[in-house]
Design an enzyme around this catalytic site. Structure first.
Site, PDB file in Angstrom:
ATOM      1  N   ASP A 263       6.003   2.634   1.794  1.00  0.00           N
ATOM      2  CA  ASP A 263       5.066   1.589   2.184  1.00  0.00           C
ATOM      3  C   ASP A 263       4.375   2.036   3.471  1.00  0.00           C
ATOM      4  O   ASP A 263       5.015   2.162   4.523  1.00  0.00           O
ATOM      5  CB  ASP A 263       5.848   0.279   2.408  1.00  0.00           C
ATOM      6  CG  ASP A 263       4.946  -0.904   2.714  1.00  0.00           C
ATOM      7  OD1 ASP A 263       3.790  -0.691   3.117  1.00  0.00           O
ATOM      8  OD2 ASP A 263       5.413  -2.055   2.553  1.00  0.00           O
ATOM      9  N   HIS A 264       3.072   2.270   3.383  1.00  0.00           N
ATOM     10  CA  HIS A 264       2.346   2.814   4.526  1.00  0.00           C
ATOM     11  C   HIS A 264       2.260   1.822   5.688  1.00  0.00           C
ATOM     12  O   HIS A 264       1.853   2.182   6.797  1.00  0.00           O
ATOM     13  CB  HIS A 264       0.936   3.237   4.097  1.00  0.00           C
ATOM     14  CG  HIS A 264       0.468   4.493   4.746  1.00  0.00           C
ATOM     15  ND1 HIS A 264       0.677   4.779   6.081  1.00  0.00           N
ATOM     16  CD2 HIS A 264      -0.210   5.565   4.245  1.00  0.00           C
ATOM     17  CE1 HIS A 264       0.149   5.950   6.373  1.00  0.00           C
ATOM     18  NE2 HIS A 264      -0.394   6.455   5.273  1.00  0.00           N
ATOM     19  N   ARG A 265       2.652   0.573   5.452  1.00  0.00           N
ATOM     20  CA  ARG A 265       2.639  -0.404   6.532  1.00  0.00           C
ATOM     21  C   ARG A 265       3.792  -0.190   7.502  1.00  0.00           C
ATOM     22  O   ARG A 265       3.694  -0.560   8.676  1.00  0.00           O
ATOM     23  CB  ARG A 265       2.708  -1.827   5.972  1.00  0.00           C
ATOM     24  CG  ARG A 265       1.501  -2.232   5.132  1.00  0.00           C
ATOM     25  CD  ARG A 265       1.736  -3.579   4.490  1.00  0.00           C
ATOM     26  NE  ARG A 265       2.880  -3.569   3.573  1.00  0.00           N
ATOM     27  CZ  ARG A 265       3.335  -4.638   2.916  1.00  0.00           C
ATOM     28  NH1 ARG A 265       2.710  -5.809   3.072  1.00  0.00           N
ATOM     29  NH2 ARG A 265       4.365  -4.546   2.100  1.00  0.00           N
TER      30      ARG A 265
ATOM     31  N   PRO B 217       0.857  -1.199   0.000  1.00  0.00           N
ATOM     32  CA  PRO B 217       0.000   0.000   0.000  1.00  0.00           C
ATOM     33  C   PRO B 217       0.886   1.239   0.000  1.00  0.00           C
ATOM     34  O   PRO B 217       1.249   1.764   1.041  1.00  0.00           O
ATOM     35  CB  PRO B 217      -0.791  -0.145   1.303  1.00  0.00           C
ATOM     36  CG  PRO B 217       0.098  -0.946   2.195  1.00  0.00           C
ATOM     37  CD  PRO B 217       0.905  -1.858   1.322  1.00  0.00           C
TER      38      PRO B 217
ATOM     39  N   CYS C  37       5.316   2.803   8.227  1.00  0.00           N
ATOM     40  CA  CYS C  37       5.289   4.087   8.925  1.00  0.00           C
ATOM     41  C   CYS C  37       4.087   4.895   8.481  1.00  0.00           C
ATOM     42  O   CYS C  37       3.434   4.572   7.481  1.00  0.00           O
ATOM     43  CB  CYS C  37       6.572   4.887   8.681  1.00  0.00           C
ATOM     44  SG  CYS C  37       6.755   5.482   6.980  1.00  0.00           S
TER      45      CYS C  37
END
Length: 453
Positions: free
Chosen positions: A423-425, A249, A427
């Site tokens: 990658d929003h996972r 994501p 941070c």
């Protein structure tokens, strides 16, 4: 890594060596020798291309070249014959060599390649991929030999409907939904070759049959269409970027920055050390390393199987490099240990080797953060795709003259756009924005790098 050898009628057959890095096939780019030539031990005999590098393969045997197994553009699986060598006192070429592994001379394609030499012996042979539908010759002078040690027995029922030797042909048919039992084979004894499968793909009925859902069926290729096989480097790029988009994501943020100070700093460094010039890319790499020291969350990867985030102890910096074979990302391992001058030298040598195709596969894997200077293509901005399984990528646009407000006054400055895809996972926006702002501040005021050390 190791290759293998079989000895038949005083000849030695050098097999395509074990490739490592998950590579299992090879495309022959160019033979360095011809039948009848005399070769020495460890002489380079063929140039091959993997999805990751172009490599010269040396032969571990000395003697006279009897047979070259495959032509330029053809694929050879690991563990299959590459070149047959006869000792200088070995007499004439044994009969039958010309027909050895004729199937692998079917069609072109570019996949993966071997490098290095070695000796595998019988154990290596037992571990080779199984070729189930027709027995594989183990004697270079006899094409009617039965299955070798460790090979499965031939299935007569299936052989009667589809004779297939090559695992490459089998995989190609499976990927395109082609029923091998319906194809006539053009190879010796009716063996189905790669060219037979590819020919079937040009027939509209075969193409429609390859797509289960008629609503997404592709139109058949027209007479004037250019067909570019999705193989080799192009296929690896496609697979990796598709996986990145499926699994990560990603979010992209960007900022315009005044790079005038960075250019002035580079000019001052190069004036002081003309024998060791520093590139803008090297200074940007140094700035990224400073930012990753402050925000290590971006120097990580997501282990989905274990449901954890792994922050890397070292920064293995990937540098996106456009080459004639496609986009490659060579890696500078433990880049945080290098001085700015060392970074500049390593970057220059690594990108040159990548464009020449001489980097080993190990230098093209294992990155933890990528720097992409797409400004060399004359563009201002981009939303690049993360190099899976990394968690972030910094992109840099072209540096151009633009109006800029300096101390309340309008001036012409050297301006560029920086983009960070993350990658929003791993941070949230605060960490990503903090990293990008630190990079931007250092570009505008390079002296901040000294304070950040």
């Amino acid at each position: 890594m190791g290759g293998g050898m079989t000895t038949v009628a005083r000849t030695q057959v050098f097999l395509l060596p074990d490739l490592g890095e998950g590579l299992s096939e090879a495309e022959i780019v160019e033979w360095r020798v011809a039948v009848g030539d005399i070769v020495t031990v460890d002489q380079s005999v063929v140039e091959v291309e993997t999805a990751k590098a172009v490599v010269d393969v040396p032969c571990p045997y000395a003697g006279r070249v009897v047979t070259l197994h495959g032509a330029a553009g053809e694929v050879r699986p690991v563990g299959q014959p590459l070149i047959t060598i006869a000792p200088l006192d070995g007499g004439d070429e044994p009969a039958g060599h010309a027909t050895y592994r004729e199937e692998e001379r079917a069609g072109s394609g570019n996949v993966l390649i071997g490098y290095g030499t070695g000796h595998g012996g019988a154990t290596r042979r037992r571990r080779r991929p199984r070729l189930a539908l027709a027995p594989e010759p183990v004697d270079a002078g006899h094409t009617d030999a039965g299955p070798g040690v460790g090979d499965p027995p031939t299935d007569p029922a299936r052989s009667s409907s589809a004779l297939v030797i090559s695992p490459i042909v089998r995989r190609l048919a499976r990927e395109h939904g082609v029923d091998l039992a319906t194809l006539p084979g053009s190879g010796p004894g009716g063996v189905i070759r790669r060219a037979d499968v590819e020919a079937a793909l040009t027939v509209p009925a075969a193409r429609l049959a390859a797509v289960p859902d008629p609503h997404v069926a592709l139109s058949p290729a027209g007479d004037g269409d250019v067909i570019v096989p999705l193989t080799g480097v192009r296929k690896v790029i496609a697979d990796k970027l598709s996986r990145s988009r499926r699994e990560i994501p990603e979010v992209t943020i960007w900022v315009d920055v005044d790079a005038t100070g960075l250019l002035e700093t580079r000019a001052a460094i190069n004036a002081a050390t003309p024998d060791a010039p520093v590139s803008i890319l090297a200074l940007l790499a140094r700035i990224c390393l400073s930012g990753l020291r402050r925000f290590p969350q971006l120097n990580s990867r997501v282990d989905t199987d274990a449901q954890r985030i792994v922050q890397s102890a070292g920064v293995h910096l990937g540098i996106a490099a456009q080459t004639d074979r496609g986009l490659l990302v060579p890696v500078l391992r433990d880049a945080q240990r290098l001085t700015t001058a060392e970074l500049a030298a390593e970057l220059a040598a690594t990108t040159a080797a990548a464009r020449a195709g001489s980097l080993p596969p190990a230098r093209l894997t294992g990155g933890t953060f990528t720097l992409n200077n797409y400004g060399v293509f004359g563009v201002d901005g981009s939303t690049p795709i993360i190099n899976h399984p990394e968690a972030a990528l910094l992109g840099v646009g072209r540096i151009v003259d633009k109006p800029w407000v300096v101390d309340g006054q309008l001036a012409v400055r050297k301006v560029t756009q920086l983009s960070l895809t993350f990658d929003h996972r791993v941070c949230d926006g605060g960490v990503a924005g903090g990293f990008l702002r630190h990079v931007a501040d250092c570009v505008e005021r390079p002296a901040l790098l000294i304070a950040a050390v």
